[in-house]
Every structure is written in C-alpha cells, then in structure tokens.
Design a protein around this motif. Structure first.
Motif, PDB file in Angstrom:
ATOM      1  N   GLU A 153       1.208  -1.159   0.321  1.00  0.00           N
ATOM      2  CA  GLU A 153      -0.006  -0.192  -0.385  1.00  0.00           C
ATOM      3  C   GLU A 153       0.625   0.973  -0.491  1.00  0.00           C
ATOM      4  O   GLU A 153       0.057   2.719   0.286  1.00  0.00           O
ATOM      5  CB  GLU A 153      -0.882   0.062   1.242  1.00  0.00           C
ATOM      6  CG  GLU A 153      -1.917  -0.967   1.381  1.00  0.00           C
ATOM      7  CD  GLU A 153      -2.993  -1.083   2.365  1.00  0.00           C
ATOM      8  OE1 GLU A 153      -2.947   0.019   3.300  1.00  0.00           O
ATOM      9  OE2 GLU A 153      -4.158  -1.373   2.335  1.00  0.00           O
ATOM     10  N   GLN A 154       1.798   0.910   0.015  1.00  0.00           N
ATOM     11  CA  GLN A 154       3.444   2.636  -0.600  1.00  0.00           C
ATOM     12  C   GLN A 154       2.744   3.298  -1.654  1.00  0.00           C
ATOM     13  O   GLN A 154       2.903   2.499  -2.895  1.00  0.00           O
ATOM     14  CB  GLN A 154       4.216   2.006   0.023  1.00  0.00           C
ATOM     15  CG  GLN A 154       5.508   2.868  -0.140  1.00  0.00           C
ATOM     16  CD  GLN A 154       7.095   2.565   0.514  1.00  0.00           C
ATOM     17  OE1 GLN A 154       6.688   1.749   0.232  1.00  0.00           O
ATOM     18  NE2 GLN A 154       7.531   3.333  -0.359  1.00  0.00           N
ATOM     19  N   GLU A 155       2.974   4.429  -2.186  1.00  0.00           N
ATOM     20  CA  GLU A 155       2.909   4.505  -2.883  1.00  0.00           C
ATOM     21  C   GLU A 155       4.202   4.659  -3.961  1.00  0.00           C
ATOM     22  O   GLU A 155       5.873   4.782  -3.216  1.00  0.00           O
ATOM     23  CB  GLU A 155       2.475   6.562  -3.086  1.00  0.00           C
ATOM     24  CG  GLU A 155       2.776   6.878  -4.287  1.00  0.00           C
ATOM     25  CD  GLU A 155       2.351   8.584  -4.365  1.00  0.00           C
ATOM     26  OE1 GLU A 155       0.982   8.994  -4.438  1.00  0.00           O
ATOM     27  OE2 GLU A 155       3.704   9.485  -4.258  1.00  0.00           O
ATOM     28  N   ASN A 187      -5.825   2.391 -10.287  1.00  0.00           N
ATOM     29  CA  ASN A 187      -4.389   2.557  -9.637  1.00  0.00           C
ATOM     30  C   ASN A 187      -2.999   2.663  -9.955  1.00  0.00           C
ATOM     31  O   ASN A 187      -1.852   2.953  -9.426  1.00  0.00           O
ATOM     32  CB  ASN A 187      -3.578   0.639  -8.949  1.00  0.00           C
ATOM     33  CG  ASN A 187      -3.605   1.239  -7.781  1.00  0.00           C
ATOM     34  OD1 ASN A 187      -3.430   2.023  -7.002  1.00  0.00           O
ATOM     35  ND2 ASN A 187      -2.065  -0.056  -7.604  1.00  0.00           N
ATOM     36  N   LYS A 199      -0.227   3.749  -6.888  1.00  0.00           N
ATOM     37  CA  LYS A 199      -0.637   4.740  -5.740  1.00  0.00           C
ATOM     38  C   LYS A 199      -0.676   3.851  -4.982  1.00  0.00           C
ATOM     39  O   LYS A 199       0.166   4.583  -3.491  1.00  0.00           O
ATOM     40  CB  LYS A 199      -2.582   5.648  -6.722  1.00  0.00           C
ATOM     41  CG  LYS A 199      -2.508   5.843  -7.647  1.00  0.00           C
ATOM     42  CD  LYS A 199      -4.428   6.406  -7.913  1.00  0.00           C
ATOM     43  CE  LYS A 199      -4.103   6.502  -9.200  1.00  0.00           C
ATOM     44  NZ  LYS A 199      -5.583   7.248  -9.393  1.00  0.00           N
ATOM     45  N   GLN A 200      -0.629   2.210  -4.747  1.00  0.00           N
ATOM     46  CA  GLN A 200      -0.916   1.806  -3.507  1.00  0.00           C
ATOM     47  C   GLN A 200      -0.523   0.456  -4.353  1.00  0.00           C
ATOM     48  O   GLN A 200      -1.372  -0.309  -4.687  1.00  0.00           O
ATOM     49  CB  GLN A 200      -2.259   1.794  -2.783  1.00  0.00           C
ATOM     50  CG  GLN A 200      -2.651   3.264  -2.190  1.00  0.00           C
ATOM     51  CD  GLN A 200      -4.238   2.789  -1.450  1.00  0.00           C
ATOM     52  OE1 GLN A 200      -4.778   2.187  -2.100  1.00  0.00           O
ATOM     53  NE2 GLN A 200      -4.071   3.660  -0.537  1.00  0.00           N
ATOM     54  N   ARG A 202       0.300  -3.084  -4.474  1.00  0.00           N
ATOM     55  CA  ARG A 202      -0.696  -4.858  -3.680  1.00  0.00           C
ATOM     56  C   ARG A 202       0.768  -5.391  -4.402  1.00  0.00           C
ATOM     57  O   ARG A 202       1.745  -5.150  -5.304  1.00  0.00           O
ATOM     58  CB  ARG A 202      -1.873  -4.525  -4.782  1.00  0.00           C
ATOM     59  CG  ARG A 202      -2.964  -3.091  -5.249  1.00  0.00           C
ATOM     60  CD  ARG A 202      -3.757  -3.542  -5.724  1.00  0.00           C
ATOM     61  NE  ARG A 202      -3.259  -3.469  -7.933  1.00  0.00           N
ATOM     62  CZ  ARG A 202      -3.934  -2.848  -8.849  1.00  0.00           C
ATOM     63  NH1 ARG A 202      -4.891  -2.585  -8.666  1.00  0.00           N
ATOM     64  NH2 ARG A 202      -3.102  -2.702  -9.611  1.00  0.00           N
ATOM     65  N   TYR A 732      -9.625   7.463   1.986  1.00  0.00           N
ATOM     66  CA  TYR A 732      -8.658   7.053   1.842  1.00  0.00           C
ATOM     67  C   TYR A 732      -7.005   6.988   1.627  1.00  0.00           C
ATOM     68  O   TYR A 732      -6.273   6.892   1.797  1.00  0.00           O
ATOM     69  CB  TYR A 732      -9.138   5.357   1.783  1.00  0.00           C
ATOM     70  CG  TYR A 732     -10.392   5.013   1.884  1.00  0.00           C
ATOM     71  CD1 TYR A 732     -10.048   4.509   3.302  1.00  0.00           C
ATOM     72  CD2 TYR A 732     -11.239   5.145   0.718  1.00  0.00           C
ATOM     73  CE1 TYR A 732     -11.414   4.006   3.381  1.00  0.00           C
ATOM     74  CE2 TYR A 732     -12.761   4.378   1.313  1.00  0.00           C
ATOM     75  CZ  TYR A 732     -12.592   3.892   2.582  1.00  0.00           C
ATOM     76  OH  TYR A 732     -13.751   3.013   2.613  1.00  0.00           O
ATOM     77  N   HIS A 733      -7.521   8.435   1.216  1.00  0.00           N
ATOM     78  CA  HIS A 733      -5.791   9.190   1.434  1.00  0.00           C
ATOM     79  C   HIS A 733      -5.302   9.822   2.556  1.00  0.00           C
ATOM     80  O   HIS A 733      -5.696  10.605   3.175  1.00  0.00           O
ATOM     81  CB  HIS A 733      -5.900  10.227  -0.199  1.00  0.00           C
ATOM     82  CG  HIS A 733      -6.072   9.367  -1.458  1.00  0.00           C
ATOM     83  ND1 HIS A 733      -5.489   8.540  -1.606  1.00  0.00           N
ATOM     84  CD2 HIS A 733      -7.652  10.080  -2.101  1.00  0.00           C
ATOM     85  CE1 HIS A 733      -5.822   8.389  -2.937  1.00  0.00           C
ATOM     86  NE2 HIS A 733      -6.818   8.813  -2.772  1.00  0.00           N
TER      87      HIS A 733
END
Length: 925
Positions: A153-155, A187, A199-200, A202, A732-733
């Motif tokens: 979930e890191q950018e 994403n 963006k996140q 997976r 959720y940001h």
C-alpha cells in the motif's frame, strides 16, 4: 534556357504585380482568385525514403512549389488538370518529391519548408507552409527506471526519460511485457513526464516493468526494473492464557501469538517481540473436609431417643477438596429399650380424637398467642402516633435530633420563640453544611406531603428562612441562587451532583468517567425558572427552559466535556466522530419539557447534495453506545429532535446523559470534515542548535482548538498564526506534511524522508487526538537567528494549505491565542429569567396565539417554517405546547445574537399583528 528564364521572369512579374493593389477593381472579374482544395502537410523523411508534397487549387491556370524561398524547377512538378462538374472551373493538382539530400543541404537554424503558389486571371494565392524534417530516434534513454522494493500500500514512482527524437517519442509502460492501460486499472497513473505512479502497491504489482519509447523511425526499450512489493509481518491477537500447569502450588501459564496478521512476504520484516509470554501462577491446593468432635447427647425425648451431631468443619473442604463421608447426626435409645411398648401405645392413641387433657392444653396455647399479637399491634400503633405528632409539632431542632446520625459533627438549637418555624435570628447553616456527610432528607410539612425524598449530602439544610442562599460551585465562578422567602422546608428538594443517581452502579459509573476539570465543565443549581449552562470558548451549552424542573424542586445540574483519552468514542466501522462527547445531568431526573443541548461539529454541510448520514448516539451506564436517531429518518418513537446548522447542532431531548454526534459518507459522494491546522513553535528564545516546529491537525471546533492551546501552553509553545482550514475528504488518502525552501547554508532538516504522513484512519476515526507532526531543524551556528521556510500540508489527491514562516528564534514570541470561532462571552451559568432573551410574558402570549390549530395554517406550523425548524413537525405536534418548544429551540440557536428582530420578522410575515404589538410594548426589540 532563355525561354525558361523569360517564363520565370514573366511569372515573377505577374506575381509581384498581384501583390500590388490596383487603383480600381473591375466590376465583374472573369474568374475568382484561386482557392486551395488541398494544401501540403508536414512530413518526416524516414531513413532515405523521399516524401511527396501535394496541393490542389481551383480555378488555377498554373501552380508551382516554392521551397525555402526558391522556386522549384518546373520539370520536378507532376501536374494533373481536371474540370469541376459543378462549378465548371478548372481544378489543377501538383506533386513534388523532396529527398533527404535536399533537406540536408539546408544549413542553418530553420527547418526545410515548401508552399504552393496558384495563379488565375484574378491574381495569385499562397498555401500554408509544410515543413519537411528528417526523422530519428536516439538509442540511449536519458533516464531509465530503477528496480526497488516497496511495502504494501505504499506509493511507488518509476521514472523514465525517453531518448531524444524527431518527432518526439511516445512512451508506453510494460508490466511483464503487457501494456499498462491506466483507464483499465486506476491504481496506475502515467504522468506528463512519462513517469509511472503506482498509487497503492499491491502484491500483484510485484513484476518487471519496462519503459518503451517509439516514433515513426524506431522503437526503443529501456532496461527492465523489478519491483518487489513486500509485506512486513504483524502479530495476531494473543491467545487466551492457558490453565496453570501446576494442580497445586506455584506454576506458570502461557499465551502465544503468531506473525500471521499479516505474514511477512517477499522479504518483509518479521515481527518484533516474543511470540510467547509466560507468567507465574499459584493454584490453591484442595483441602479435604474433616469432622469435628461429636456434640453432647441431647435430652431424652418423647420418642425415648436422644441425638448428637457433628460438622464438616475441621477443616472445611475448600478449593475442590472432598466433603466428609459419613452422617452428620446420630441417634440412639436413651432408656435401653424400656419404653418401646409405651411408644407403641402412644402411636395407637394418636389415631383417636384428642383426650380432654390434651384439648385444654392446645386451647390454652392459642389464647396466649392471640394476646401477644394484640400487645405487639398496640405497641406499633403507639410508636406511629408519637412519630406523627413529632412531625406535626416539632421544630427544626427537634426534627433534626431525630436524625442523630446525620448531625454528629455539630449540633445547633436556635432559641425557641413564639413561632418556632420562623426564628428571629436564623443561624448560618451554610458554614457547617459541608461537615455533614450522612444522607440527609428534606422533612415533610404535613400529612399530604409526598413520601418521595431525594437524598442530599453537601447541600445546606433548607429552612423557612427569608432570603436563604444556596451555594453553587462550578469550575470558574461562585454564584448563588435566591430562594423565595415563603418557601418552607418541605417545598424544595435538592439533588446534589455528588449523589447523582440513587443506584450504586450509576454512581460508580459516573465517578469513573466524568472528570470535573477546569475549563471542561460547569454546574449550577436550577429550579422551576430554568437557566442556561455554558462551557466558555467551547461552543457547548445546555438550555433548561422555564417549567422544565417541577415546581418546588431544585437540582444541581452539570455539563461536562469528556476528555478523549478518558472515554470510549461512539464511532464504529466507517463512522467518524464529529463533535465532542458531552455529559449532562443528573441522569434519570424527571423533566416536564425538553432541554436543548448545543454541540459544535466539524461536518462540511455547504454542498448542494447531502454527503453525510448523521447519527446522534448516547452512552449507557455500562459504557456501550446506542443510536438515538439518524437525521432525516425520525419517527414518532424518536426521543429527540436534532436541528442542524453549519457549525453546530441543537438537540431537543427529555433524557439527560452522555451524547455525541457521528457521521459517515452518504454514497455515492464522499463526505468532508473540516479540520484546523495549527502551527506552534517554542515561545522562549532558542539556546541550542536544534529547533522544532509542530503542526496539529484537529477538528474545526472551538473545543478542539482550546484543548491544543492548553496543551501547548503547558509545553512552552506558542501559536504562530491563525489556524488554517482544511477540508479532509473520505477518500482513504493520508495527510502529507512537508517542509520546503529552507536556507540550506544556515539550516538543515533532520527529517530523513521528504515528507511525513498521518494515516487516513487516524484522522477520520477521531480516536487519536490531538494529532501532530514535528519538523526538527538544526542551524549551522548559534549566530543564526532568522528562519524562513514554507510548510505544505495537503491530503494526497486532495486539498492543502501552505504556511509561510518568517520568525526570529532568539526573540520571545508573543502569545497568539485567538478566541475560537463560535465562542461567546456568556457566563458559565445563568439562572432564572436572565438566561433568556424572550420575556416570559411575551412567550405566553405567543404560545396562546399559535398553539391552537388554524384552518388557514397560520399557527405554530407556519412559525416553524419561518424559523427553519420544520424538518420533522411531528415531534413538536406531540408536545403540549408546540410553540413553546419552538421558542426554546430559537433561544438556543440565537444565544450569542439573541435579538428579537428575527422572531418579530417571522411573526410579521405570518400576519400576527396582535403579538407584534405586545412585543413592542412589553419586550425590547
């Protein structure tokens, strides 16, 4: 060759003449100017293949190309001529071929260009210029993507700069040789600079990524970058403690947890800490029971037997020990068998009627029992009569002596006068009231007084004394309430805050959860005239209308803001807390009409469509939260009414307790919370090389800002400028904070990353406040005193704010504590008529005029519509005086600016001229 030069000369002459306007135009030219139907277009020479340029015009007698200002040789033109069937005009089309050699022979900064010139009898027309360039694409990328590892979930940012080329190369990203399409997977995001943003991250995004550049010449591939998305391990919940391994004595018990929540993947960090915990335990050993010695034999009975007993108490069985085996009692014949026949005879006689001797004995016993019953009844009657007479004729000293347990610390008996109920020199009972600790009840005045009594502990003893003052203590001021001089002892009953609730469980609950901290609570003793409790600079208040408390009763009412770290919050799931959690009481008290609780909130409500589902919740005595009502879904069974405004809400309720407002997004649009960003710095001059700046992210409510100001005041910090508003979206940001434009020759940031983030859920849930981030800076030397920088705070893919900081760290910063918005200068408590803007006489006449239903609808319903209180009229319709409840709500909504103009305007629009006359004569408009 001469003919060709003559032709060029003639054409040049015609062309130059066409650019000079004649003195006069012919009235009807033979044909119009040429019009281009097709103009030459830009082209690229790929490798050594020449390009074709073409133009078409009508009407045109001649068409020639001019390239870089020079005419192209006539032999290089390919001309076709036709006739337009519609207009009958001549259409001429010309092609030329441009080779790579022609373009390369042009030296200079300009590109190679060509244009068409068409002639007709009316003049000439030029086409647009078409540029011819040599296409190419370099081999080496200016920047290639680099492989990396990223947590779940890191950018992630993968950079790519394609090779230089003509035309400019287009870029595609490949994931395991498949083209990435951001429109299919949201994403992924490809920026204008050709960078790829995930963006996140997976687990499925673990792959090989390649940047591909292409144009009309070639297609280039970058080196492959491998992205590994790892998952750091997380502990599962602890298991229950095992049973103690020792059945008797000292042992141990254990509990375990596993690194599976989640399990580490792709090289993620394993959980830190022990997977097993052990604690010592002691199991009480079982003790088997033992018999005591036999007791002495009993006297010989009528059955010729006697008894003895023993108990299993030497020792008693404990901790699961076995009970004694054997009988507890033992009997045997005490005459050694001599009266066995007599026993048989007595049994035979038992089946026959009583003998004359036995009948006399039975009747004698019954008469004695009846006489004892009569004597006891007479004794009880005498005691009741004496107590009744004492209540009717005893003075205050005699009455108090009956409650001896409550007056051990001191005793006072006033001198007896002719009228014992009105002594001429009343004692100051408030001086010793604090010493009385036993429960004290107000004494009844007559036979018809209610037997119900409310205990009080520290309240002064009420007497029929003129102008007796009841002390009222709160967090900030000391006030008093005047009681009417004709009030008797039994006419008023006071409920002290220290004896909230008569059930021990309720007292225990409040004693643990309600903290009477300065600035977060207030209280006052209120009676039938009502009043208002206000916690200064927090936006929290409680309006108690006149008539709410029954006539003759007084209650010590309180209003408390629960600190966030001392209470459970009402939110669950995707809900968020929007207001402070407030307790008002005493709970369980009887209210004749609704009170109005005002709570500030931080929900953004100015959108055209509703984005919130708002719910009012209350806390039970066991600590659990229950829904009271959902705004917009009220029914006749709803116990409250909630009036919603932009920055606060007003709750009409008839049950005091602990309340809070929560909300969640109403699909499909995400809701927004109003947050405040407050920047703090050390107030005292900085004497070290380190310097710290703190930014708080708090709810946009006066109470939240007051809480942070008090916290920073204790830490020696000062607010640098007014807090800035930030709309935080339910997306959720996270909230990202970064510092920029630091003068690096004098200052250095000790932050390792480029920015800090506050997780979304921490802000949205509202369970961890006050949230803040600190920026630690270090100056080059003690001589550096000026600091200028920029701090940016924004929600990822959302709104943001910027702080422009310029300060001298060697100066003592002045306090900058703005009064929170929505705060008022009202005192913490107002008792009686002074708490209300609308006089009671005007209120009664408005109610008398509007309570009765009107056929034309000009009644309380129209008043509710004019005041904006008509969201759910059925709530007011169930009240004995709907207009009175509406006026109570109006008082609460306008406590800071409560002039009568708005109410008078509403009545004027309704055509209630008779009420307006009363307001202008009796009231103050």
């Amino acid at each position: 060759m001469c003919d060709q030069q003559d032709l060029y000369a003639k054409e040049s002459s015609d062309y130059s003449e066409s650019e000079v306007l004649p003195d006069s135009f012919p009235s009807a030219p033979a044909e119009p100017l040429p019009e281009f139907l097709l103009e030459p277009e830009d082209a690229f020479i790929v490798k050594n293949r020449p390009v074709q340029l073409r133009c078409r015009a009508s009407p045109a007698t001649q068409i020639y190309f001019k390239c870089n200002g020079e005419w192209v040789n006539q032999n290089d033109h390919v001309t076709r001529e036709s006739l337009d069937q519609v207009t009958g005009l001549v259409v001429r089309e010309v092609d030329i071929s441009v080779s790579r050699t022609q373009v390369e022979e042009l030296f200079g900064l300009e590109d190679y260009w060509c244009q068409c010139v068409a002639w007709s009898s009316a003049g000439t027309t030029k086409s647009n210029r078409a540029y011819v360039r040599i296409a190419y694409l370099r081999k080496n990328f200016e920047q290639e993507p680099l492989g990396r590892e990223a947590r779940l979930e890191q950018e992630v940012l993968l950079q790519c700069r394609p090779p230089d080329g003509m035309p400019a190369a287009e870029v595609d990203w490949l994931k395991n040789e498949d083209v990435i399409d951001p429109s299919q997977d949201s994403n992924f995001l490809i920026t204008i600079d050709h960078d790829l943003i995930i963006k996140q991250a997976r687990l499925s995004d673990t792959a090989n990524y390649t940047c591909v550049a292409r144009n009309v010449v070639a297609r280039r591939r970058s080196s492959t970058a491998t992205l590994i998305v790892y998952v750091s391990g997380g502990w599962s919940s602890w298991t229950e403690w095992s049973e103690c391994n020792a059945r008797c004595g000292r042992g141990w018990q254990r509990r375990t947890r596993s690194c599976t929540n989640p399990a580490p993947l792709n090289g993620g960090i394993f959980c830190e800490g022990p997977p097993v915990q052990r604690v010592t335990c002691t199991t009480l050993c079982p003790v088997d029971g033992g018999w005591t010695e036999w007791a002495k034999w009993s006297a010989c009975g009528t059955e010729c037997t006697h008894w003895r007993s023993r108990e299993c108490q030497a020792p008693p069985p404990i901790n699961g020990g076995k009970h004694c085996s054997g009988s507890m009692m033992e009997s045997k014949n005490c005459t050694e068998g001599l009266c066995a026949r007599n026993k048989k005879v007595s049994v035979e006689h038992a089946s026959h009627p009583l003998s004359p001797g036995m009948g006399v004995a039975v009747y004698t016993g019954l008469v004695v029992a009846l006489l004892l019953t009569v004597v006891m009844a007479l004794g009880v009657g005498v005691l009741a009569y004496r107590r009744r007479c004492r209540h009717l004729h005893g003075d205050i000293a005699d009455s108090s002596s009956a409650l001896t347990a409550a007056f051990h610390p001191g005793n006072y008996k006033p001198p007896r006068q002719d009228n014992p109920l009105h002594p001429s020199a009343p004692p100051d009972l408030t001086a010793t009231a604090g010493a009385f600790r036993s429960p004290l009840f107000s004494l009844p005045q007559g036979i018809n007084d209610s037997p119900h009594k409310i205990p009080m502990t520290t309240s002064p003893l009420l007497d029929a004394l003129p102008s007796l003052k009841i002390k009222v203590y709160n967090s900030s001021t000391l006030s008093s309430l005047e009681l009417p001089p004709d009030m008797g002892v039994g006419d008023g009953e006071i409920l002290s805050l220290k004896s909230v609730g008569t059930m021990g469980r309720e007292r225990e609950f409040h004693s643990h959860t309600l903290s009477r901290e300065p600035g977060l609570s207030t209280s006052a003793t209120l009676g039938h005239l009502g009043g208002r409790l206000t916690i200064s600079n927090t936006g929290v208040s409680l309006l108690v209308p006149p008539g709410t408390i029954p006539q003759g009763k007084f209650y010590e009412m309180y209003l408390i803001i629960n600190k966030w770290d001392k209470t459970t919050l009402p939110s669950e799931g995707s809900q968020t807390v929007l207001s402070p959690v407030v307790s008002c009481g005493p709970s369980g008290m009887l209210l004749n009409r609704p009170v109005v609780l005002t709570l500030p909130h931080c929900a953004q409500l100015d959108t055209p469509t509703p984005d919130w589902t708002l719910t009012l919740k209350t806390q039970t005595h066991q600590g659990a939260w229950e829904e009271v009502l959902t705004v917009g879904e009220e029914t006749l069974s709803s116990p409250c009414y909630l009036q919603l405004e932009e920055e606060c809400c007003h709750v009409l309720m008839e049950q005091l307790g602990t309340y809070g407002l929560v909300g969640q997004s109403c699909p499909p649009r995400p809701a927004c919370k109003r947050l405040q960003l407050a920047l703090f710095a050390p107030r005292a001059p900085c004497l070290s090389l380190d310097y710290s700046l703190r930014i708080y992210c708090i709810h946009d409510t006066p109470h939240a800002l007051k809480e942070v100001l008090d916290l920073e005041r204790s830490l020696g910090g000062v607010l640098l400028e007014d807090p800035k508003l930030l709309l935080f979206k339910d997306s959720y940001h996270n909230l990202r904070l970064s510092i920029h434009d630091i003068p690096h020759n004098h200052w250095r940031s000790k932050l390792l990353a480029k920015y800090q983030e506050i997780p979304f859920y921490h802000i949205w849930s509202g369970s961890q406040r006050p949230l803040h981030c600190a920026f630690s800076l270090e100056r080059a030397s003690l001589a550096v005193s000026q600091l200028a920088c920029k701090i940016c705070v924004r929600q990822v893919e959302g709104e943001g704010q910027i702080f422009q900081l310029r300060t001298d760290i060697q100066e003592t910063l002045p306090p900058h504590s703005p009064l929170p918005s929505g705060s008022t200068c009202l005192p913490s408590s107002q008792v009686g008529p002074y708490a209300f803007r609308l006089p009671n006489s005007i209120r009664q006449k408005i109610c008398a005029s509007l309570d009765a239903p009107s056929a034309r609808g000009c009644d309380w319903r129209l008043l509710a519509h004019s005041l904006g209180f008509d969201r759910y009229l059925n709530y007011f319709a169930t009240k004995p005086s709907p207009t009175g409840v509406l006026l109570d709500l109006w008082e609460a909504c306008h406590q800071g600016d409560a002039d009568l103009v708005s109410l008078a305007t509403a009545l004027e629009e309704m055509g209630k001229s008779e009420v307006l006359v009363v307001m202008t004569t009796d009231g103050d408009c």
